[in-house]
Write an enzyme that holds these catalytic residues in place. Structure first.
Site, PDB file in Angstrom:
ATOM      1  N   ARG A  31      11.386  -2.190  11.507  1.00  0.00           N
ATOM      2  CA  ARG A  31      11.348  -0.711  11.570  1.00  0.00           C
ATOM      3  C   ARG A  31      12.718  -0.111  11.872  1.00  0.00           C
ATOM      4  O   ARG A  31      12.817   0.879  12.601  1.00  0.00           O
ATOM      5  CB  ARG A  31      10.347  -0.223  12.606  1.00  0.00           C
ATOM      6  CG  ARG A  31       8.900  -0.488  12.248  1.00  0.00           C
ATOM      7  CD  ARG A  31       8.272   0.673  11.491  1.00  0.00           C
ATOM      8  NE  ARG A  31       6.951   0.310  10.998  1.00  0.00           N
ATOM      9  CZ  ARG A  31       5.812   0.740  11.540  1.00  0.00           C
ATOM     10  NH1 ARG A  31       5.828   1.565  12.544  1.00  0.00           N
ATOM     11  NH2 ARG A  31       4.658   0.369  11.030  1.00  0.00           N
ATOM     12  N   ARG A  35      11.479   6.970  12.604  1.00  0.00           N
ATOM     13  CA  ARG A  35      11.539   8.227  13.351  1.00  0.00           C
ATOM     14  C   ARG A  35      12.591   8.309  14.437  1.00  0.00           C
ATOM     15  O   ARG A  35      12.944   9.410  14.860  1.00  0.00           O
ATOM     16  CB  ARG A  35      10.168   8.501  13.991  1.00  0.00           C
ATOM     17  CG  ARG A  35       9.135   8.980  13.014  1.00  0.00           C
ATOM     18  CD  ARG A  35       7.905   9.483  13.757  1.00  0.00           C
ATOM     19  NE  ARG A  35       6.915   9.949  12.815  1.00  0.00           N
ATOM     20  CZ  ARG A  35       6.950  11.143  12.240  1.00  0.00           C
ATOM     21  NH1 ARG A  35       7.925  11.999  12.539  1.00  0.00           N
ATOM     22  NH2 ARG A  35       6.020  11.489  11.378  1.00  0.00           N
ATOM     23  N   ARG A  44      12.214  12.693   5.872  1.00  0.00           N
ATOM     24  CA  ARG A  44      10.753  12.629   5.986  1.00  0.00           C
ATOM     25  C   ARG A  44      10.152  14.035   5.893  1.00  0.00           C
ATOM     26  O   ARG A  44       9.141  14.243   5.229  1.00  0.00           O
ATOM     27  CB  ARG A  44      10.413  11.956   7.320  1.00  0.00           C
ATOM     28  CG  ARG A  44       8.971  11.987   7.738  1.00  0.00           C
ATOM     29  CD  ARG A  44       8.168  10.905   7.053  1.00  0.00           C
ATOM     30  NE  ARG A  44       6.855  10.792   7.658  1.00  0.00           N
ATOM     31  CZ  ARG A  44       5.844  11.618   7.422  1.00  0.00           C
ATOM     32  NH1 ARG A  44       5.977  12.610   6.584  1.00  0.00           N
ATOM     33  NH2 ARG A  44       4.680  11.432   8.020  1.00  0.00           N
ATOM     34  N   ASP A  81       5.377   0.618   2.935  1.00  0.00           N
ATOM     35  CA  ASP A  81       4.402   0.335   3.985  1.00  0.00           C
ATOM     36  C   ASP A  81       3.427  -0.715   3.489  1.00  0.00           C
ATOM     37  O   ASP A  81       3.178  -0.813   2.286  1.00  0.00           O
ATOM     38  CB  ASP A  81       3.646   1.601   4.401  1.00  0.00           C
ATOM     39  CG  ASP A  81       2.933   1.382   5.730  1.00  0.00           C
ATOM     40  OD1 ASP A  81       3.592   1.480   6.769  1.00  0.00           O
ATOM     41  OD2 ASP A  81       1.725   1.062   5.717  1.00  0.00           O
ATOM     42  N   TYR A 157      -7.242  -2.999   8.088  1.00  0.00           N
ATOM     43  CA  TYR A 157      -7.124  -1.536   7.911  1.00  0.00           C
ATOM     44  C   TYR A 157      -8.131  -1.027   6.880  1.00  0.00           C
ATOM     45  O   TYR A 157      -8.695   0.055   7.023  1.00  0.00           O
ATOM     46  CB  TYR A 157      -5.697  -1.158   7.499  1.00  0.00           C
ATOM     47  CG  TYR A 157      -4.702  -1.302   8.628  1.00  0.00           C
ATOM     48  CD1 TYR A 157      -4.504  -0.274   9.548  1.00  0.00           C
ATOM     49  CD2 TYR A 157      -3.973  -2.474   8.798  1.00  0.00           C
ATOM     50  CE1 TYR A 157      -3.612  -0.414  10.601  1.00  0.00           C
ATOM     51  CE2 TYR A 157      -3.079  -2.617   9.844  1.00  0.00           C
ATOM     52  CZ  TYR A 157      -2.903  -1.581  10.748  1.00  0.00           C
ATOM     53  OH  TYR A 157      -2.028  -1.721  11.797  1.00  0.00           O
TER      54      TYR A 157
HETATM   55  O1  1CP Z   1      12.234  -0.243   8.440  1.00  0.00           O
HETATM   56  C1  1CP Z   1      11.274  -0.979   8.170  1.00  0.00           C
HETATM   57  O2  1CP Z   1      10.854  -1.880   8.909  1.00  0.00           O
HETATM   58  C2  1CP Z   1      10.648  -0.828   6.791  1.00  0.00           C
HETATM   59  C3  1CP Z   1       9.491  -0.072   6.616  1.00  0.00           C
HETATM   60  C4  1CP Z   1       8.118  -0.425   7.181  1.00  0.00           C
HETATM   61  C5  1CP Z   1       7.451  -1.664   7.338  1.00  0.00           C
HETATM   62  C6  1CP Z   1       7.994  -3.065   7.116  1.00  0.00           C
HETATM   63  C7  1CP Z   1       7.205   0.586   7.563  1.00  0.00           C
HETATM   64  C8  1CP Z   1       7.500   2.017   7.547  1.00  0.00           C
HETATM   65  N1  1CP Z   1       6.001  -0.016   7.853  1.00  0.00           N
HETATM   66  C9  1CP Z   1       6.118  -1.379   7.750  1.00  0.00           C
HETATM   67  C10 1CP Z   1       5.073  -2.394   7.960  1.00  0.00           C
HETATM   68  C11 1CP Z   1       3.788  -2.011   8.592  1.00  0.00           C
HETATM   69  N2  1CP Z   1       3.043  -0.866   8.414  1.00  0.00           N
HETATM   70  C12 1CP Z   1       3.044  -2.896   9.426  1.00  0.00           C
HETATM   71  C13 1CP Z   1       3.448  -4.297   9.773  1.00  0.00           C
HETATM   72  C14 1CP Z   1       4.412  -4.370  10.893  1.00  0.00           C
HETATM   73  C15 1CP Z   1       3.920  -3.874  12.233  1.00  0.00           C
HETATM   74  O3  1CP Z   1       3.034  -4.494  12.827  1.00  0.00           O
HETATM   75  O4  1CP Z   1       4.433  -2.813  12.654  1.00  0.00           O
HETATM   76  C16 1CP Z   1       1.857  -2.226   9.798  1.00  0.00           C
HETATM   77  C17 1CP Z   1       0.752  -2.747  10.690  1.00  0.00           C
HETATM   78  C18 1CP Z   1       1.860  -0.952   9.154  1.00  0.00           C
HETATM   79  C19 1CP Z   1       0.790   0.084   9.206  1.00  0.00           C
HETATM   80  C20 1CP Z   1       1.319   1.360   9.708  1.00  0.00           C
HETATM   81  N3  1CP Z   1       2.105   2.194   8.965  1.00  0.00           N
HETATM   82  C21 1CP Z   1       1.217   1.907  10.999  1.00  0.00           C
HETATM   83  C22 1CP Z   1       0.471   1.283  12.185  1.00  0.00           C
HETATM   84  C23 1CP Z   1      -0.883   1.833  12.292  1.00  0.00           C
HETATM   85  C24 1CP Z   1      -1.727   1.316  13.455  1.00  0.00           C
HETATM   86  O5  1CP Z   1      -2.041   2.136  14.315  1.00  0.00           O
HETATM   87  O6  1CP Z   1      -2.105   0.136  13.481  1.00  0.00           O
HETATM   88  C25 1CP Z   1       1.927   3.117  11.011  1.00  0.00           C
HETATM   89  C26 1CP Z   1       2.069   4.102  12.124  1.00  0.00           C
HETATM   90  C27 1CP Z   1       2.491   3.274   9.700  1.00  0.00           C
HETATM   91  C28 1CP Z   1       3.391   4.370   9.228  1.00  0.00           C
HETATM   92  C29 1CP Z   1       4.807   4.008   9.081  1.00  0.00           C
HETATM   93  N4  1CP Z   1       5.268   2.974   8.288  1.00  0.00           N
HETATM   94  C30 1CP Z   1       6.629   2.929   8.325  1.00  0.00           C
HETATM   95  C31 1CP Z   1       7.071   4.011   9.168  1.00  0.00           C
HETATM   96  C32 1CP Z   1       8.499   4.360   9.455  1.00  0.00           C
HETATM   97  C33 1CP Z   1       5.930   4.661   9.645  1.00  0.00           C
HETATM   98  C34 1CP Z   1       5.902   5.890  10.560  1.00  0.00           C
HETATM   99  C35 1CP Z   1       5.371   7.047   9.810  1.00  0.00           C
HETATM  100  C36 1CP Z   1       6.193   8.297   9.698  1.00  0.00           C
HETATM  101  O7  1CP Z   1       7.403   8.377   9.578  1.00  0.00           O
HETATM  102  O8  1CP Z   1       5.495   9.333   9.679  1.00  0.00           O
END
Ligand code: 1CP
Length: 351
Positions: A31, A35, A44, A81, A157
């Site tokens: 990540r 944000r 964003r 994602d 999910y």
């Molecule tokens: O910079 C990076 O790492 C690249 C982008 C990336 C990656 C590899 C994002 C962007 N998401 C992911 C993987 C991801 N997404 C995982 C696996 C890794 C981990 O465990 O964190 C998972 C479980 C998700 C699902 C997801 N997407 C969640 C979690 C939900 C939950 O409650 O279980 C969330 C909040 C997102 C949104 C998201 N994805 C990425 C970002 C920057 C965000 C935040 C959203 C935003 O900016 O509004």
């Protein structure tokens, strides 16, 4: 040991995957785009929805590059994602502001009729265009990591319709109707192979498979739903792309790392924060690359506590195939200057 293409060895990040120790270790952070960076929040806000950002190659490439410009990480990770795969298959995903992902849940085999690999072409193509742009735009020495979620984690999910603390919907479905749940896992496995093949063809140098909820399964279920599908993905890619390293991240499953590595044949593992350094050392000594595992909250805290643990991690992994990373993703409240401090500290590390 994997034969990484000689020209790729210019990229420091790739060397541990050929079982080589690099000093100081290559560094990138899960990540690393997100944000906590003001420039990300700007893009964003302009992009509309989160998925619009993922599906707009120009913007997705831009936010991937932002942390590379700031910190010069050894690897960039494609901005996308793990939920792009169900969205592209036909189970639309929404990201409600401040609430995380929302999907109309699929709780049994009847719901699978909504999904089809033939639906994915357009959305996968857009993500692959981002990869193509990045492989042109990145500095030569910076590796590009493509990724997907592992079938088990993505299925949690899809079944729950959102994030959950216990993954109850998927676990119960898997107990109740093993063959039906296996069909969902098969669909995701096939889709992941197609998706990652596209990313590698577009220029990804390495792949990471995120299995964030691997830790919620008993050992036999872990072998069935985590190891077996991941092994199929690795096999599907390896036959075509023998030189592209594949990293697995079975979060929360330190006790199952050995069977995971043996069963999946990944080139490296990412370890979460709870994985003991002694376990990471034991694995790395066998030649499998290890990535990890600084607590993301130390990056929020900063100061001496951050320095001390970063030093301890680098020292423990000296002489071993190791990539410095966090044990999980950067959290939104992280001060960007602490990330700069960490990268400097790792880069200055001497044995
Ligand atoms: O910079 C990076 O790492 C690249 C982008 C990336 C990656 C590899 C994002 C962007 N998401 C992911 C993987 C991801 N997404 C995982 C696996 C890794 C981990 O465990 O964190 C998972 C479980 C998700 C699902 C997801 N997407 C969640 C979690 C939900 C939950 O409650 O279980 C969330 C909040 C997102 C949104 C998201 N994805 C990425 C970002 C920057 C965000 C935040 C959203 C935003 O900016 O509004």
């Amino acid at each position: 040991m994997r034969d990484v293409k000689p020209d790729l060895l210019e990229k420091r990040f790739l060397q541990p995957f050929a079982s080589k120790a690099v000093s100081p270790p290559p560094v990138w952070l899960m990540r690393q785009a997100g944000r906590y960076l003001p420039e990300y929040r700007q893009v964003r806000a302009d992009a509309g929805s989160f998925l619009d950002l993922c599906y707009t190659p120009k913007l997705a490439a831009e936010v991937t590059l932002q942390p590379i410009r700031r910190y010069g990480f050894d690897a960039a990770i494609l901005f996308s994602d793990i939920l792009v795969v169900p969205d592209a298959l036909g189970q639309s995903v929404r990201f409600a502001e401040g609430e995380g992902p929302r999907l109309d849940p699929i709780k049994s085999v009847e719901g699978l009729a909504r999904l089809a690999l033939s639906n994915t072409n357009d959305k996968f193509a857009r993500v692959c265009e981002t990869v193509e742009r990045l492989s042109q735009a990145l500095p030569r020495e910076t590796a590009l990591i493509g990724f997907c979620g592992a079938p088990w984690t993505v299925a949690t999910y899809m079944a729950e319709g959102k994030g959950s603390s216990d993954q109850a919907a998927a676990r119960s479905w898997a107990y109740r109707d093993r063959t039906g749940f296996a069909q969902l896992i098969d669909i995701l496995t096939e889709a992941s192979i197609v998706y990652l093949t596209g990313q590698i063809e577009a220029g990804a140098d390495a792949i990471q498979i995120f299995d964030s909820w691997a830790g919620s399964l008993a050992d036999d279920e872990f072998m069935r739903w985590v190891v077996a599908p991941t092994a199929r993905i690795v096999k599907g890619l390896r036959t075509r792309f023998p030189n592209v390293p594949i990293i697995g991240f079975p979060r929360g499953a330190a006790a199952m790392l050995q069977p995971y590595i043996e069963g999946t044949d990944v080139d490296g593992v990412s370890c979460d924060t709870s994985c003991p350094l002694s376990v990471m050392q034991t694995i790395a000594k066998t030649g499998t690359a290890v990535q990890g595992n600084l607590d993301p909250l130390l990056l929020v805290t900063g100061g001496d506590a951050l320095d001390a643990r970063a030093d301890a991690l680098c020292s423990a992994m000296t002489g071993l195939p190791f990539v410095f990373n966090l044990g999980h993703g950067i959290v939104p409240g992280t001060p960007p200057e602490n990330v700069a401090r960490l990268v400097d500290r790792v880069r200055q590390h001497r044995n």
